[in-house]
Design a protein around this motif. Sequence first.
Motif, PDB file in Angstrom:
ATOM      1  N   ARG A  13      52.022  26.778  47.012  1.00  0.00           N
ATOM      2  CA  ARG A  13      51.258  27.148  48.044  1.00  0.00           C
ATOM      3  C   ARG A  13      50.323  28.301  47.633  1.00  0.00           C
ATOM      4  NH1 ARG A  13      55.204  28.056  52.792  1.00  0.00           N
ATOM      5  NH2 ARG A  13      56.178  29.103  51.047  1.00  0.00           N
ATOM      6  N   PRO A  14      49.404  28.750  48.189  1.00  0.00           N
ATOM      7  CA  PRO A  14      48.764  29.908  47.799  1.00  0.00           C
ATOM      8  C   PRO A  14      49.393  31.063  48.208  1.00  0.00           C
ATOM      9  CG  PRO A  14      47.279  28.424  48.892  1.00  0.00           C
ATOM     10  CD  PRO A  14      48.604  27.855  49.284  1.00  0.00           C
ATOM     11  N   PRO A  15      49.423  32.204  47.424  1.00  0.00           N
ATOM     12  CA  PRO A  15      50.367  33.337  47.594  1.00  0.00           C
ATOM     13  C   PRO A  15      49.901  33.993  48.935  1.00  0.00           C
ATOM     14  CG  PRO A  15      48.802  33.792  45.787  1.00  0.00           C
ATOM     15  CD  PRO A  15      48.771  32.260  46.012  1.00  0.00           C
ATOM     16  N   GLN A  16      50.474  35.036  49.584  1.00  0.00           N
ATOM     17  CA  GLN A  16      50.054  35.707  50.719  1.00  0.00           C
ATOM     18  C   GLN A  16      48.913  36.624  50.160  1.00  0.00           C
ATOM     19  OE1 GLN A  16      52.894  38.196  52.327  1.00  0.00           O
ATOM     20  NE2 GLN A  16      51.503  38.961  53.988  1.00  0.00           N
ATOM     21  N   ASN A  17      47.802  36.683  50.633  1.00  0.00           N
ATOM     22  CA  ASN A  17      46.532  37.427  50.235  1.00  0.00           C
ATOM     23  C   ASN A  17      46.245  38.745  50.753  1.00  0.00           C
ATOM     24  OD1 ASN A  17      44.173  37.949  49.294  1.00  0.00           O
ATOM     25  ND2 ASN A  17      42.839  36.906  50.544  1.00  0.00           N
ATOM     26  N   THR A  18      46.498  39.735  50.018  1.00  0.00           N
ATOM     27  CA  THR A  18      46.159  41.115  50.443  1.00  0.00           C
ATOM     28  C   THR A  18      44.446  41.357  50.655  1.00  0.00           C
ATOM     29  OG1 THR A  18      46.419  41.989  48.335  1.00  0.00           O
ATOM     30  CG2 THR A  18      48.514  41.636  49.528  1.00  0.00           C
ATOM     31  N   GLY A  19      43.742  40.455  50.154  1.00  0.00           N
ATOM     32  CA  GLY A  19      42.477  40.918  50.022  1.00  0.00           C
ATOM     33  C   GLY A  19      41.827  41.318  48.756  1.00  0.00           C
ATOM     34  N   ALA A  20      42.926  42.118  47.823  1.00  0.00           N
ATOM     35  CA  ALA A  20      42.366  42.411  46.508  1.00  0.00           C
ATOM     36  C   ALA A  20      42.500  41.256  45.618  1.00  0.00           C
ATOM     37  CB  ALA A  20      43.471  43.429  46.155  1.00  0.00           C
ATOM     38  N   ALA A  21      41.160  41.402  44.897  1.00  0.00           N
ATOM     39  CA  ALA A  21      40.971  40.189  43.860  1.00  0.00           C
ATOM     40  C   ALA A  21      40.672  40.900  42.626  1.00  0.00           C
ATOM     41  CB  ALA A  21      40.065  39.122  44.490  1.00  0.00           C
ATOM     42  N   LEU A  22      40.910  40.285  41.624  1.00  0.00           N
ATOM     43  CA  LEU A  22      40.605  41.044  40.183  1.00  0.00           C
ATOM     44  C   LEU A  22      40.148  40.081  39.378  1.00  0.00           C
ATOM     45  CD1 LEU A  22      40.426  43.689  38.366  1.00  0.00           C
ATOM     46  CD2 LEU A  22      42.876  42.906  37.735  1.00  0.00           C
ATOM     47  N   GLU A  23      39.055  40.206  38.574  1.00  0.00           N
ATOM     48  CA  GLU A  23      38.629  39.356  37.287  1.00  0.00           C
ATOM     49  C   GLU A  23      38.813  40.147  36.113  1.00  0.00           C
ATOM     50  OE1 GLU A  23      35.223  36.645  35.800  1.00  0.00           O
ATOM     51  OE2 GLU A  23      34.707  38.035  36.996  1.00  0.00           O
ATOM     52  N   LEU A  24      39.765  39.532  35.102  1.00  0.00           N
ATOM     53  CA  LEU A  24      39.976  40.348  33.960  1.00  0.00           C
ATOM     54  C   LEU A  24      39.092  39.663  32.840  1.00  0.00           C
ATOM     55  CD1 LEU A  24      41.536  42.502  32.141  1.00  0.00           C
ATOM     56  CD2 LEU A  24      43.557  40.915  32.125  1.00  0.00           C
ATOM     57  N   LEU A  25      38.203  40.283  32.384  1.00  0.00           N
ATOM     58  CA  LEU A  25      37.357  39.673  31.460  1.00  0.00           C
ATOM     59  C   LEU A  25      37.935  39.743  29.993  1.00  0.00           C
ATOM     60  CD1 LEU A  25      33.984  40.983  32.882  1.00  0.00           C
ATOM     61  CD2 LEU A  25      34.623  38.794  32.951  1.00  0.00           C
ATOM     62  N   VAL A  26      37.963  38.806  29.074  1.00  0.00           N
ATOM     63  CA  VAL A  26      38.314  38.794  27.735  1.00  0.00           C
ATOM     64  C   VAL A  26      37.279  38.492  26.960  1.00  0.00           C
ATOM     65  CG1 VAL A  26      40.522  38.359  26.102  1.00  0.00           C
ATOM     66  CG2 VAL A  26      40.801  38.512  28.605  1.00  0.00           C
ATOM     67  N   HIS A  27      36.615  39.346  25.945  1.00  0.00           N
ATOM     68  CA  HIS A  27      35.640  38.681  25.052  1.00  0.00           C
ATOM     69  C   HIS A  27      36.166  37.812  24.015  1.00  0.00           C
ATOM     70  CE1 HIS A  27      36.622  41.444  21.918  1.00  0.00           C
ATOM     71  NE2 HIS A  27      36.731  42.317  22.623  1.00  0.00           N
ATOM     72  N   GLY A  28      35.145  37.213  23.345  1.00  0.00           N
ATOM     73  CA  GLY A  28      35.375  36.363  22.374  1.00  0.00           C
ATOM     74  C   GLY A  28      35.244  36.669  20.826  1.00  0.00           C
ATOM     75  N   VAL A  29      35.048  36.167  19.972  1.00  0.00           N
ATOM     76  CA  VAL A  29      34.773  36.431  18.530  1.00  0.00           C
ATOM     77  C   VAL A  29      33.797  37.361  18.183  1.00  0.00           C
ATOM     78  CG1 VAL A  29      36.023  34.306  17.688  1.00  0.00           C
ATOM     79  CG2 VAL A  29      33.401  34.470  17.918  1.00  0.00           C
TER      80      VAL A  29
END
Length: 809
Positions: free
Chosen positions: A10-26
Amino acid sequence: MAPATPPPPRPPQNTGAALELLVHGVGGATPQEMLGDPRTVRVTGDATAAVYRRTEDAHGEKHPERYRDEPVAEAYCWSGLTSGNGSRALWLLLLPFMVVNLAHWMRPTATGRRRAVRLYGVLVRLIALSLTVLLTAAACEVALDLVAWQCAGTTDCSERRSWLGFLSSQQGGWWSQPGRRLALAATVPAALVGLLWYLSNRTWSAYESQSPLDATAADACDPDGTEEVHGPGAPDAADDPESARPVPPALSRPGFWYGRRLVSRLRAAHTAAGFLTVAAFVMGAAARHDRTIGGSVPPVFGMVIEGALVLCAGVVVWVVCRRGRSESVRDTRVDGALITYLPGSALALLALAVVHAAWSRPEWISSGSLSGETTFRLLALSQGLLVVIMALVARSLYRRAPEPRTTLYGLGGPSVAMLACALGGVMTGGVAQRVADWLDGPGTPGMGRGSVIEGPPVLLSWQASVIPVLLLLLLVPVVLLVVRTARRARRMGPDIEAEYAPEPPDPARTRRIARIRATAALTDSAPWIVGVVSAATLFLGTAAVVGSWTSGQVPGLATDGAAAPVASLAEAAQSTGSWLIGFGFILFVAGGRRAYRDASARRTIGILWDVGTFWPRAAHPFAPPCYAERAVPDLASRMSAWTATTRGRLIISGHSQGSVLAAAAVWQLPDAARRRVGLLTYGSPVERLYGRWFPSYFGAVPLLGLQRSVHCWRNLYRATDPIGGPVRLRVGPDADVDRGPLKDPQAYGRTTALPLPEPILGHSDYQADPVFAKERAALLEELGPRLPRQGEGGETLRKGQKSSGRSSG
């Protein structure tokens, strides 16, 4: 009856905060490039690897209403772990060690075959040990044999080299005796071994010695340290099929990214092996002289030292075979006595051998060459035998649990191990032959025509002679690949024009797109090239050993008396191979120097290490350091801390090699954090490269387990991408992980909206595709519904943010 597919979490309880953690490549990337903003701030981390945000996003969690449409963007920059320092280009000289370390992780998938898995690991570690001995033996061949024994003992050679005057046998000085020359020259290979120990210890401290998050003092699952990484806790099904129980994926184990104990043991063993090799070269010459009639030193002294060397060598082999990686828990113990006394004992024996050889022997005269021939032959034979046994074990494991996508039907590891041995032979033989040619001046060592020194071992000349033959054999598969690629490109033409219909056909544009797509598909043919090269290397290497052993002469002399064409071909192969083997080594050195001075070349060489040093040092302690032992805990810690603090949604977004780090980090997350995480990969080699070459860790079964454990996953790929590809997971009609192939280029020709020609992006700029933003939004929606839109008057939307940045490197 097949087990029922578990319902999606089930989807977790949403507090509204959302984060995208970018990881670069070679190749690396800067935080400014990844975030698309010159103003960035470091959130956590250091100068080597850190997490960054845009300055205006520094406290984005406190204002979730500003990020209703897009998440807060963070960039994890790990390029400092691989390509930030020009001196690391010199690690090219450690390439054979890195390659054999990769072979350790290429074991086929096998559940419940603990004994066979353990044997596989032991064989790889023994091959790695032989490479250390080979490198040290090559240094001894150059310093002790060619310089101190042959050149300094020959008047014609030493007179040409003024810096050898004090060692010349004609000077009659204190250093003129052969034993003392050998004792002095032994400092060169001994210093090389010490340098390798220092680099291994320093790089471990700098990159891999991160303190575990949850340290455990005792390894309760593996008290005696005999279980390998691949099967702890899994009984052998052949012994007790009823007791077999499933084990978690290897990459999810707490101690996978912390191999301090094994690296320390192997470092001690390999350092001791290097010192013992130098001592054996020194003692071999002195002991042979002492056993002759009329020797001034009793031979019993040499026999005692040689016996101690054999005993210490047995301990080294025992240490290497005794245990592999133990990863059930974070094993923070260190075998202090072993690490302290084993290298120290070997160094003490080396010092004793040096003193013994330096003892006055006025009657001793150096002639011919040292007995390096036997050493190199035994090394070549042992390496070939170990690779063959390793291939039998790997094939047996593959037959137990065959996976169609596994490289070379389970023989990828033995093939790569064979390549590591070949690289070691080329590099060491190249150095020895080039030094011999330099010392001999106009003569040709080994040919007896104008030569003033005997030259390097005959085997090295035979090995050089097979290189032109190997290159000729490679022409056949290369030509076949070129022809097949051209035909494939021609067949793609109609499909490409239909894909972009109703735009009018453009033959030149069609050919270019088709050529790039067909070339990108060559990645899938690489395993067969590796297999052909490895098989040819094993066959030709065996022929070289047999030829040198039976003839005792270099190929140019061994074929004297044969038919004129045969003799000419043998001499041509010998001279050409000698030139090629030396040229190859010079290329390594020149590449390292250029990378030290040129940032663009340094970036290119850094890409090699990004791919080759992902795996921990499990077989060879002198291999370049594993950056993932720092990067994976960094990412897992950041995700765990952020989800625990904010209770928000998180997407880890990885491009290319960054997607492999992202997947490995997700495996390390606790269940509570993983339920709040979505995985977005693009241009990912997770299945195309890692799944095929490393099936035990990224094969179909582990990836399916990752797909079921993570909350949601999307993978984007292009047909024009030579690195990334689909992950090939589909557990239901609506549960396909892959999205692609994406359209590339976006427009076939010039349009009103896009009046200039669109580039063919291939492996880069996935964020430029509209599908990227769409799939990211879908992942956020699956993680939990977004915040309701506020009224027009109170709505506070973030201005000017159209993209979360770029993570491609």
